[in-house]
Enzyme design. Structure first.
Site, PDB file in Angstrom:
ATOM      1  N   TYR A 159       0.824  -1.216   0.000  1.00 26.48           N
ATOM      2  CA  TYR A 159       0.000   0.000   0.000  1.00 26.48           C
ATOM      3  C   TYR A 159       0.855   1.262   0.000  1.00 26.48           C
ATOM      4  O   TYR A 159       0.406   2.312  -0.449  1.00 26.48           O
ATOM      5  CB  TYR A 159      -0.909   0.031   1.236  1.00 26.48           C
ATOM      6  CG  TYR A 159      -2.229  -0.673   1.078  1.00 26.48           C
ATOM      7  CD1 TYR A 159      -2.300  -1.973   0.606  1.00 26.48           C
ATOM      8  CD2 TYR A 159      -3.424  -0.037   1.415  1.00 26.48           C
ATOM      9  CE1 TYR A 159      -3.517  -2.625   0.471  1.00 26.48           C
ATOM     10  CE2 TYR A 159      -4.648  -0.677   1.290  1.00 26.48           C
ATOM     11  CZ  TYR A 159      -4.682  -1.970   0.818  1.00 26.48           C
ATOM     12  OH  TYR A 159      -5.894  -2.606   0.695  1.00 26.48           O
ATOM     13  N   ASP A 180     -12.194  -9.369   4.464  1.00 25.63           N
ATOM     14  CA  ASP A 180     -13.478  -9.397   3.743  1.00 25.63           C
ATOM     15  C   ASP A 180     -13.977 -10.837   3.615  1.00 25.63           C
ATOM     16  O   ASP A 180     -15.163 -11.116   3.776  1.00 25.63           O
ATOM     17  CB  ASP A 180     -13.342  -8.791   2.330  1.00 25.63           C
ATOM     18  CG  ASP A 180     -13.595  -7.283   2.316  1.00 25.63           C
ATOM     19  OD1 ASP A 180     -13.290  -6.625   3.336  1.00 25.63           O
ATOM     20  OD2 ASP A 180     -14.094  -6.767   1.297  1.00 25.63           O
ATOM     21  N   ASP A 204      -6.321  -7.092   4.225  1.00 22.98           N
ATOM     22  CA  ASP A 204      -7.463  -6.451   3.565  1.00 22.98           C
ATOM     23  C   ASP A 204      -8.341  -7.521   2.919  1.00 22.98           C
ATOM     24  O   ASP A 204      -9.563  -7.537   3.091  1.00 22.98           O
ATOM     25  CB  ASP A 204      -6.946  -5.466   2.509  1.00 22.98           C
ATOM     26  CG  ASP A 204      -8.086  -4.791   1.766  1.00 22.98           C
ATOM     27  OD1 ASP A 204      -9.021  -4.312   2.431  1.00 22.98           O
ATOM     28  OD2 ASP A 204      -8.036  -4.748   0.517  1.00 22.98           O
ATOM     29  N   ASP A 235      -2.494 -18.073   0.308  1.00 25.15           N
ATOM     30  CA  ASP A 235      -3.489 -18.786  -0.516  1.00 25.15           C
ATOM     31  C   ASP A 235      -4.109 -19.936   0.271  1.00 25.15           C
ATOM     32  O   ASP A 235      -5.325 -20.138   0.268  1.00 25.15           O
ATOM     33  CB  ASP A 235      -2.885 -19.256  -1.852  1.00 25.15           C
ATOM     34  CG  ASP A 235      -1.544 -19.965  -1.691  1.00 25.15           C
ATOM     35  OD1 ASP A 235      -0.971 -19.948  -0.581  1.00 25.15           O
ATOM     36  OD2 ASP A 235      -1.056 -20.534  -2.685  1.00 25.15           O
ATOM     37  N   LYS A 275       3.601 -14.919   2.021  1.00 26.85           N
ATOM     38  CA  LYS A 275       3.791 -15.647   0.763  1.00 26.85           C
ATOM     39  C   LYS A 275       5.299 -15.874   0.636  1.00 26.85           C
ATOM     40  O   LYS A 275       5.948 -15.444  -0.320  1.00 26.85           O
ATOM     41  CB  LYS A 275       3.202 -14.824  -0.400  1.00 26.85           C
ATOM     42  CG  LYS A 275       3.146 -15.559  -1.740  1.00 26.85           C
ATOM     43  CD  LYS A 275       2.091 -16.662  -1.803  1.00 26.85           C
ATOM     44  CE  LYS A 275       2.218 -17.427  -3.121  1.00 26.85           C
ATOM     45  NZ  LYS A 275       1.359 -18.621  -3.180  1.00 26.85           N
TER      46      LYS A 275
HETATM   47  C1  IPM Z   1     -10.327  -1.346   4.181  1.00 33.11           C
HETATM   48  C2  IPM Z   1     -10.604  -0.701   2.851  1.00 33.11           C
HETATM   49  C3  IPM Z   1      -9.461   0.243   2.503  1.00 33.11           C
HETATM   50  C4  IPM Z   1      -8.175  -0.569   2.426  1.00 33.11           C
HETATM   51  C5  IPM Z   1      -9.662   1.057   1.210  1.00 33.11           C
HETATM   52  C6  IPM Z   1     -10.960   1.830   1.223  1.00 33.11           C
HETATM   53  C7  IPM Z   1      -8.498   1.989   0.964  1.00 33.11           C
HETATM   54  O1  IPM Z   1     -10.789  -1.683   1.895  1.00 33.11           O
HETATM   55  O2  IPM Z   1     -10.149  -0.600   5.177  1.00 33.11           O
HETATM   56  O3  IPM Z   1     -10.297  -2.563   4.264  1.00 33.11           O
HETATM   57  O4  IPM Z   1      -7.890  -1.177   1.393  1.00 33.11           O
HETATM   58  O5  IPM Z   1      -7.449  -0.600   3.408  1.00 33.11           O
HETATM   59 MG    MG Z   2     -10.897  -3.663   2.652  1.00 33.34          MG
END
Ligand code: IPM
Ligand code: MG
Length: 362
Positions: A142, A249, A245, A221, A189
């Site tokens: 990032y 999710d 990240d 993975d 990784k």
């Molecule tokens: C998160 C979001 C952010 C990230 C984006 C909006 C920049 O997806 O906080 O998980 O990738 O960190």
């Molecule tokens: Mg995110």
């Protein structure tokens, strides 16, 4: 009576709607437990670009630096997603994390019993899920050197980690695991990436200071696969920035919905930024149907980590569980045919639950 200064950054899309419910819950906590919260709202993200040209105006950053805690909604949306745009809402969020040195992102993933049926996964796969993703937040790909797409059709990002960056986030994970079930699963990784090999050897070194915590390494993975196969076996998942990240999710679906997940972004002091893991959800913005629980559970984390109010944090978490146990579901959680409640109604139910818990004195 505690007076705490909390900066509110509603942001874009469903951000203002879920933040409204977060404030409702803060108010219920203040009334019930006799605290004073001084809330001040500031611009960040797309709305800040529209108003000032910058996704993180100086004035907003200065207010955050002075605050005890920051509660953030969500940022971004189609209006600002032109890939050639000079400024993007996400830069505001990344800038805030970097400027405040919030290198430790905690994302607890806990399955509420009432939601076992709401997950797209079979009950026996998700039963017992109770893990925390500890995501490194101010380094890695990032923040490494990058080149935007050029005329010759090339663009790159660089995954770069230094040892001190890995050491400090690893300590966060081990300290947390020692207070939980004593297992750190470190994700990398290392079979391909040099930064992954540094990550692995550094985490192994840090582990020596925590003889009571077991350390296992997993390739990212394979971890993505094991999360769906045996979620309950994870305790603390320690991850580099981008892997965390993605995996968080994925992990959110174990709890039924991305709308459920809170997060805390912390640095060396007590100042933290608290936000739901979900994004600005432009497709449902303005309809009053977004799930506010990710934000409300982020308020619980704020009370716990920045204000040191553990009883209050637990009251919020219990009120969320009680609302779910009583059958209240936002649209993202409702099973087919089940009645759903709107954003504000869910907030009302949870705020009332907190007052109820306060009245009982338990
Ligand atoms: C998160 C979001 C952010 C990230 C984006 C909006 C920049 O997806 O906080 O998980 O990738 O960190
Ligand atoms: Mg995110």
């Amino acid at each position: 009576m505690t007076l705490s200064r909390i900066v509110i950054l509603p942001g874009d899309g469903v951000g203002p709607e879920v933040i409204h419910e977060g404030i409702k819950v803060l108010q219920a906590v203040a009334d019930t437990f006799g605290h004073q919260f001084e809330l001040s709202e500031h611009l960040m993200g797309g709305v800040a670009i529209d108003a000032t040209g910058s996704p993180l105006p100086d004035e907003t950053l200065a207010a955050c630096r002075m605050a005890d805690a920051v509660l953030l909604g969500a940022i971004g949306g189609p209006k600002w997603s032109d890939p050639t745009a000079a400024v993007r809402p996400e830069q505001g969020l990344l800038g805030l994390r970097a400027e405040l040195s919030l290198y430790a992102n905690l994302r607890p993933v806990r399955l509420s019993q009432a939601l076992v049926a709401a997950s797209p996964l079979r009950p026996e796969r998700i039963q017992g899920t109770d893990l925390v993703v500890v995501r490194e937040l101010t380094g890695g790909i990032y923040f490494g050197p990058r080149q935007e797409p050029s005329h010759d059709g090339i663009a790159f990002d660089t995954m770069i980690y230094s040892k001190p960056e890995i050491v400090r986030i690893a300590h966060v994970a081990f300290r947390l695991a020692s207070k939980r079930r004593g297992l750190v699963t470190s994700i990398d990784k290392a079979n391909v990436l040099a930064s992954g090999r540094l990550w692995r050897s550094t985490v192994t070194e840090v582990a020596e200071a925590y003889p009571d915590v077991r350390l296992e390494h997993q390739l990212v993975d394979s971890a993505a696969m094991h999360l769906l196969r045996r979620a309950a076996s994870f305790d603390v998942m320690l991850t580099p920035n981008m892997f965390g990240d993605i995996l968080s999710d994925e992990a959110s679906m174990l709890t039924g919905s991305l709308g459920m997940l809170p997060s805390a972004s912390l640095g060396e002091g007590t100042l933290g930024v608290y936000e739901p893991v979900h994004g600005s959800a432009p497709d449902i913005a303005g309809q009053g149907i977004a799930n506010p629980i990710g934000t409300i559970l982020s308020v619980a984390l704020l009370l716990r980590h920045s204000l040191g109010l553990e009883d209050e944090a637990e009251a919020v978490e219990r009120a969320v569980d009680a609302a779910l146990d009583a059958g209240h579901r936002t649209a993202d959680l409702a099973e087919s045919g089940q009645r759903s409640v709107g954003t504000a109604e869910m907030g009302d139910v949870i705020a009332a639950g907190i007052r109820e818990i306060g009245k009982r004195g338990t």
